[in-house]
Design an enzyme around this catalytic site. Sequence first.
Site, mmCIF file in Angstrom:
data_model
loop_
_atom_site.group_PDB
_atom_site.id
_atom_site.type_symbol
_atom_site.label_atom_id
_atom_site.label_comp_id
_atom_site.label_asym_id
_atom_site.label_seq_id
_atom_site.Cartn_x
_atom_site.Cartn_y
_atom_site.Cartn_z
ATOM 1 N N GLU A 1 5.102 56.059 52.790
ATOM 2 C CA GLU A 1 4.979 55.663 51.388
ATOM 3 C C GLU A 1 5.358 56.815 50.461
ATOM 4 O O GLU A 1 5.926 56.597 49.380
ATOM 5 C CB GLU A 1 3.545 55.202 51.097
ATOM 6 C CG GLU A 1 3.173 53.892 51.765
ATOM 7 C CD GLU A 1 4.102 52.753 51.376
ATOM 8 O OE1 GLU A 1 4.510 52.691 50.194
ATOM 9 O OE2 GLU A 1 4.439 51.935 52.249
ATOM 10 N N SER B 1 18.735 67.841 64.720
ATOM 11 C CA SER B 1 19.221 66.494 64.416
ATOM 12 C C SER B 1 20.265 65.956 65.404
ATOM 13 O O SER B 1 20.218 64.774 65.735
ATOM 14 C CB SER B 1 19.800 66.455 63.006
ATOM 15 O OG SER B 1 18.775 66.557 62.048
ATOM 16 N N HIS C 1 13.920 52.454 62.038
ATOM 17 C CA HIS C 1 14.301 53.691 62.714
ATOM 18 C C HIS C 1 13.952 54.907 61.873
ATOM 19 O O HIS C 1 13.450 55.910 62.363
ATOM 20 C CB HIS C 1 15.800 53.699 63.024
ATOM 21 C CG HIS C 1 16.259 54.974 63.655
ATOM 22 N ND1 HIS C 1 16.850 55.986 62.932
ATOM 23 C CD2 HIS C 1 16.174 55.423 64.923
ATOM 24 C CE1 HIS C 1 17.126 56.997 63.745
ATOM 25 N NE2 HIS C 1 16.719 56.687 64.950
ATOM 26 N N SER C 2 14.201 54.807 60.603
ATOM 27 C CA SER C 2 13.842 55.864 59.653
ATOM 28 C C SER C 2 13.792 55.229 58.279
ATOM 29 O O SER C 2 14.011 54.022 58.118
ATOM 30 C CB SER C 2 14.868 57.001 59.679
ATOM 31 O OG SER C 2 16.087 56.591 59.073
#
Length: 446
Positions: free
Chosen positions: A122, A208, A337-338
């Site tokens: 959030e 990443s 997923h993200s």
Amino acid sequence: MAAARVVKKLYGIGLHAIGQNTSLKATKFLQQRAFRVNGALRQQPFDSSAEKPQFPGASAEFIDHLEFIQPNVISGIPVYRVMDRQGQIINPSEDPKLSKEMVLNFYQKMTLLNTMDRILYESQRQGRISFYMTNYGEEGTHIGSAAALEPTDLVFGQYREAGVLMYRGFPLDLFMAQCYANADDLGKGRQMPVHYGCKDLNFVTISSPLATQLPQAAGAAYAVKRENSNRVVVCYFGEGAASEGDAHAGFNFSATLECPVIFFCRNNGYAISTPTNEQYRGDGIAARGPGYGLMSIRVDGNDVFAVYNATKEARRRAVAENQPFLIEAMTYRIGHHSTSDDSSAYRSVDEVNYWDKQDHPISRLRHYMTARDWWGEDEEKAWRKQSRKLVMEAFERAERRLKPNPELLFTDVYDELIPPIAKQRDAMWQHIQQYKEHYPLDLYEK
């Protein structure tokens, strides 16, 4: 065997060399030499009279009829589980018989991770942080595996293993500091959110690029083997990462070098956004293990006890036998997923609701505890309130902290600042001074 005799002769020469060079430690020399001796002794003698294949690249028999191997010739690898969906132990002999305190710790860590995910997700949606990845539905794979490891074991994560780090004692304040890139961040604000790392907890900083950690883990495990340090390396990845070339390199090197490493695949069904039926056509990831020479198992990733048992046994054998293991934990990514993803584009809401309501690792463990009168509604309400309070307090502290000093952009690459980097630093400060209305330096540490 001729090869063995040659190696034994070299071994004798090596022992003589030890006597000539007192600076060489005998124990390490023997360990290193033993790797080569063992490899030579395993080679089979060549028998030209035997009517069987003598090719060095495979172990097989001749056949006299043309036949291609069908991909479905072997039935699917079974899924090992300890609990059913209602938290009932299926086979009492497989019950790890963990203490009440340990099981409660499992549950509290899984639910605390869940609470942290909701608040930080959030937070990103409100524009407070730039990016986030939740762990919804995969908490059992984190906590079950982390609990089966030793604190000295080296962990390589992908990006959805926050629970492993939490189980090891990484505090909420540092999770928040990393996501907010504030002055308390161990990475000094240089990484995007959820790229955690902690040297003290033997958790290698997440990077990443997908699957780069697999060959790195194989190399680290080979170093651990040479040290003979009774440690194991654990490498987490998803089924999507297993499609990368680095997965092949990691599996093959670990097998041929006989490294004490556990490759832990979280098969959550969708990679970034690609369903498994488009990701591969074979029997998942565990089926690839035997082809590389890896001991392999498939477990129910929503069963924290099954994950715990499999990881614990894999660790024991990896250390004792110096060989790699592959664990495929079947689970489901309930969240997107993200924060850059909208999973409704490739799966239905009904499908997600099934896994969230009917087969969730947290609810399964809660059923187990409730059946033993270890947990009830009162404890649940109190812990939910307490866990949210803990996360919100850390969240608020992180927001109040200053950002790292901009000078840290130029440190930690070279021991001393070299002229080209110093020139870039000076150019940065000149730019900031020229456009200082756009750079609120009062928000940064001096």
